[in-house]
Design a protein around this motif. Structure first.
Motif, PDB file in Angstrom:
ATOM      1  N   PRO A  64       0.826  -1.205   0.000  1.00 13.16           N
ATOM      2  CA  PRO A  64       0.000   0.000   0.000  1.00 13.16           C
ATOM      3  C   PRO A  64       0.868   1.265   0.000  1.00 13.16           C
ATOM      4  O   PRO A  64       2.080   1.178   0.175  1.00 13.16           O
ATOM      5  CB  PRO A  64      -0.804  -0.116   1.297  1.00 13.16           C
ATOM      6  CG  PRO A  64      -0.045  -1.070   2.149  1.00 13.16           C
ATOM      7  CD  PRO A  64       0.751  -1.960   1.247  1.00 13.16           C
ATOM      8  N   ASP A  65       0.240   2.422  -0.179  1.00 12.96           N
ATOM      9  CA  ASP A  65       1.011   3.669  -0.271  1.00 12.96           C
ATOM     10  C   ASP A  65       1.865   3.912   0.974  1.00 12.96           C
ATOM     11  O   ASP A  65       2.967   4.425   0.887  1.00 12.96           O
ATOM     12  CB  ASP A  65       0.065   4.864  -0.464  1.00 12.96           C
ATOM     13  CG  ASP A  65      -0.315   5.006  -1.930  1.00 12.96           C
ATOM     14  OD1 ASP A  65       0.223   4.231  -2.746  1.00 12.96           O
ATOM     15  OD2 ASP A  65      -1.160   5.860  -2.247  1.00 12.96           O
ATOM     16  N   GLU A  66       1.304   3.560   2.131  1.00  9.22           N
ATOM     17  CA  GLU A  66       2.041   3.796   3.375  1.00  9.22           C
ATOM     18  C   GLU A  66       2.111   2.508   4.178  1.00  9.22           C
ATOM     19  O   GLU A  66       1.093   1.835   4.359  1.00  9.22           O
ATOM     20  CB  GLU A  66       1.350   4.881   4.212  1.00  9.22           C
ATOM     21  CG  GLU A  66       1.313   6.235   3.496  1.00  9.22           C
ATOM     22  CD  GLU A  66       0.982   7.372   4.443  1.00  9.22           C
ATOM     23  OE1 GLU A  66       0.338   7.108   5.475  1.00  9.22           O
ATOM     24  OE2 GLU A  66       1.380   8.515   4.151  1.00  9.22           O
ATOM     25  N   GLN A  91       6.919   5.076   2.490  1.00  8.50           N
ATOM     26  CA  GLN A  91       5.943   5.624   1.546  1.00  8.50           C
ATOM     27  C   GLN A  91       6.278   5.242   0.110  1.00  8.50           C
ATOM     28  O   GLN A  91       7.452   5.197  -0.278  1.00  8.50           O
ATOM     29  CB  GLN A  91       5.915   7.143   1.675  1.00  8.50           C
ATOM     30  CG  GLN A  91       5.478   7.565   3.076  1.00  8.50           C
ATOM     31  CD  GLN A  91       5.283   9.051   3.213  1.00  8.50           C
ATOM     32  OE1 GLN A  91       6.051   9.805   2.641  1.00  8.50           O
ATOM     33  NE2 GLN A  91       4.273   9.447   3.962  1.00  8.50           N
ATOM     34  N   ALA A  92       5.219   5.013  -0.654  1.00  5.01           N
ATOM     35  CA  ALA A  92       5.414   4.649  -2.068  1.00  5.01           C
ATOM     36  C   ALA A  92       6.187   5.735  -2.812  1.00  5.01           C
ATOM     37  O   ALA A  92       6.993   5.442  -3.698  1.00  5.01           O
ATOM     38  CB  ALA A  92       4.062   4.415  -2.730  1.00  5.01           C
ATOM     39  N   SER A  93       5.978   7.000  -2.431  1.00  7.57           N
ATOM     40  CA  SER A  93       6.653   8.101  -3.133  1.00  7.57           C
ATOM     41  C   SER A  93       8.164   8.056  -2.935  1.00  7.57           C
ATOM     42  O   SER A  93       8.907   8.689  -3.684  1.00  7.57           O
ATOM     43  CB  SER A  93       6.095   9.440  -2.647  1.00  7.57           C
ATOM     44  OG  SER A  93       6.286   9.558  -1.248  1.00  7.57           O
ATOM     45  N   SER A  94       8.646   7.335  -1.929  1.00 14.13           N
ATOM     46  CA  SER A  94      10.086   7.133  -1.721  1.00 14.13           C
ATOM     47  C   SER A  94      10.443   5.656  -1.887  1.00 14.13           C
ATOM     48  O   SER A  94      11.374   5.158  -1.247  1.00 14.13           O
ATOM     49  CB  SER A  94      10.506   7.601  -0.323  1.00 14.13           C
ATOM     50  OG  SER A  94      10.215   8.962  -0.160  1.00 14.13           O
ATOM     51  N   HIS A  96       9.145   3.078  -0.799  1.00 17.30           N
ATOM     52  CA  HIS A  96       9.052   2.341   0.472  1.00 17.30           C
ATOM     53  C   HIS A  96      10.414   2.153   1.127  1.00 17.30           C
ATOM     54  O   HIS A  96      10.689   1.125   1.737  1.00 17.30           O
ATOM     55  CB  HIS A  96       8.348   0.994   0.288  1.00 17.30           C
ATOM     56  CG  HIS A  96       6.910   1.132  -0.123  1.00 17.30           C
ATOM     57  ND1 HIS A  96       6.497   1.020  -1.414  1.00 17.30           N
ATOM     58  CD2 HIS A  96       5.804   1.412   0.609  1.00 17.30           C
ATOM     59  CE1 HIS A  96       5.181   1.223  -1.482  1.00 17.30           C
ATOM     60  NE2 HIS A  96       4.742   1.472  -0.262  1.00 17.30           N
ATOM     61  N   GLU A 260      17.081   7.118  -2.053  1.00 14.82           N
ATOM     62  CA  GLU A 260      16.176   6.076  -1.555  1.00 14.82           C
ATOM     63  C   GLU A 260      16.935   4.809  -1.150  1.00 14.82           C
ATOM     64  O   GLU A 260      16.497   4.086  -0.268  1.00 14.82           O
ATOM     65  CB  GLU A 260      15.135   5.716  -2.629  1.00 14.82           C
ATOM     66  CG  GLU A 260      14.087   6.787  -2.857  1.00 14.82           C
ATOM     67  CD  GLU A 260      13.257   6.540  -4.111  1.00 14.82           C
ATOM     68  OE1 GLU A 260      13.567   5.597  -4.878  1.00 14.82           O
ATOM     69  OE2 GLU A 260      12.298   7.311  -4.336  1.00 14.82           O
TER      70      GLU A 260
END
Ligand code: FE2
Length: 509
Positions: A64-66, A91-94, A96, A260
């Motif tokens: 999931p996103d978070e 977070q998906a934006s980084s 994970h 990342e």
């Protein structure tokens, strides 16, 4: 150690699912539990006297996103005495990735850490905090490494270094290579050129899948700088090798993926195409480490090939820009930052940077001097300013640590390399590549004859350099891998050198 000590067996979960009569939902859960979440290992970095950064990146296509990730830091390997614990939202934006900062720690201590997420527990890693800045310190054991091209070989050097009792690894660049799959390679790159965020992420993930690299990360904290291949061969600032449009976005994607995958703090997170890796660390009263960046702020290489950016090999007499004092490898701000930050009250100053600093004279058949424009030889005035400052300020114990050129070099550094009897102002150890192939040894042999300040040069060796630093002396062991195509290869000491704290220059040990 059991990688997944808390993990229930697939069979017991299936039995529970059947008994509960909730098969579809629980089956999904059971299958998801089979996806390894810590496949890229763990790492630590940026050690300070009271803190360290703990890294991992969750794996699986179904995240999931978070995702909440718990971390624990203990005094002992069995985690019976916890020193600290916390949580981090991956977070998906980084991608994970986790960059947890364990704070409030004791200086000069070993700790063990591990992560838990989605019902799984990671392997444990060992880390170590730096000594207090004013502490008397007997020794620092560290290694330098660079250039781990996946498709050129296996990483027995990392497997060996993971067994050495190191306080620190300094990684000096070319953590990944952006090149596409080559069918004839020792092992294959996954996919084509890495040029997008997804491409860079996937390349980092492939490299991080190597068990020897994971073991080296789990063994001690790392300090990391980059060179060109984390983005693209021979890039300079915001200029790509092909002078292509859109390089700024490519660099931003590459820096994001690099951050990342490195044990770097949240505070270092890139902003657009910029990421600061420059920094300092005092190892008690023993040494000051300086980490510098010669890619992000440099002037473009002098005298490139027509229509291209990047490096070239040129005749010295045909390229006056090589000596132009207005050009800088570090950028003016970083040059000033470095000049003002040498420690004058510690016996050692270690400069962790990317490429060979020693002048590397080669000649063509007519006897004309040649220079490779991407390294320090392409920015001779910038190098001269740096070394002149070291000489003028009588900087104690200056040792330059380098990589990039896929060869072991040991050198005496001079403010004026043309003066054979000139003062030696610093010592350089350039470590060979972990796996990336080197150039012809015959060329290096010819260069050794033309550069009397070079004590050693071997482009036919793969490996790393392991050091023991004490107040009076630095000892260096140049490591070499017997067979770079064999992950289990023997690693030997090819040569030993020492440097006395009061006298710059390398001596055979
Ligand atoms: Fe390299």
């Amino acid at each position: 150690m059991d990688l997944w000590p808390d993990r229930p067996s697939r069979r017991s979960l299936l039995a529970a699912a059947l008994a509960a009569g909730a098969f579809p939902a629980l089956l999904r859960h059971v299958l998801a539990a089979e996806v390894p979440r810590f496949d890229l290992g763990v790492a630590s970095g940026t050690p300070r006297p009271d803190s360290v950064v703990l890294w991992t990146r969750l794996t699986g296509d179904d995240l999931p996103d978070e995702v909440p990730v718990r971390w624990e830091l203990a005094h002992d390997e069995r985690f019976t005495r916890l020193a600290s614990r916390g949580s981090f939202i991956a977070q998906a934006s980084s991608a994970h990735s986790v960059h947890a900062e364990a704070a409030g720690l004791e200086p000069a201590r070993s700790y063990w850490y591990r992560f838990t997420a989605l019902g799984q527990q990671s392997a444990a890693g060992r880390t170590r905090t730096a000594p207090a800045p004013d502490a008397a310190v007997d020794s620092l054991r560290f290694a330098i490494a660079s250039c781990q091209r996946w498709d050129h070989g296996h990483w027995a050097a990392w497997r060996h270094l993971a067994t050495e009792p190191l306080d620190l690894v300094l990684f000096l660049g070319d953590y990944i290579y952006e090149y596409p799959l080559l069918p004839s390679a020792v092992r294959l790159h996954r996919g084509g050129w890495a040029r997008t965020l997804d491409g860079y992420r996937d390349r980092h993930a492939q490299y991080k899948s190597d068990p020897a690299l994971q073991a080296a990360h789990a063994a001690c904290p790392w300090l990391v700088v980059w060179d060109d291949h984390e983005v693209e061969n021979d890039y300079a600032g915001l200029q790509g090798e092909r002078l292509q449009d859109g390089f700024e976005a490519q660099r931003a994607a590459a820096y994001q993926a690099w951050w990342e995958h490195m044990p770097m703090p949240m505070s270092a997170r890139p902003r657009g195409p910029d990421l600061r890796i420059v920094g300092r660390l005092d190892w008690g009263r023993l040494a000051r480490l300086h980490l510098i960046d010669h890619r992000q702020y440099r002037d473009p290489q002098a005298c490139p090939r027509p229509g291209r950016g990047g490096s070239n090999t040129v005749r010295l007499k045909d390229c006056p820009a090589l000596d132009d004092p207005r050009r800088s490898l570090l950028g003016w701000e970083q040059e000033r930052w470095l000049a003002e930050g040498w420690s004058l009250d510690r016996p050692w100053n270690l400069l962790a940077q990317q490429t060979l600093m020693a002048r590397f004279e080669t000649q063509d058949r007519q006897g004309d001097s040649l220079r490779w424009t991407d390294g320090w030889d392409g920015y001779a005035a910038s190098r001269q300013r740096l070394l002149q400052t070291v000489a003028d300020r009588r900087v104690p114990g200056p040792v330059v640590l380098s990589g990039d050129v896929h060869a072991h070099y040991v050198a005496d550094l001079k403010a004026d390399f043309d003066d054979a009897r000139g003062e030696v102002v610093a010592t350089e150890f350039c470590g060979t590549s972990i796996s990336s192939r080197g150039g012809a040894q015959s060329r290096v042999d010819a260069a050794l004859a033309l550069n009397p300040h070079l004590h050693y040069g071997r482009s036919d060796q793969r490996g790393a350099v392991s050091f023991t630093l004490a107040p009076q002396q630095l000892q260096a062991r140049l490591l070499t891998v017997d067979d770079p195509t064999d992950a289990a290869s023997t690693v030997r000491v090819a040569a030993g050198f020492r440097v006395d704290a009061r006298r710059p220059g390398a001596q055979r040990a």
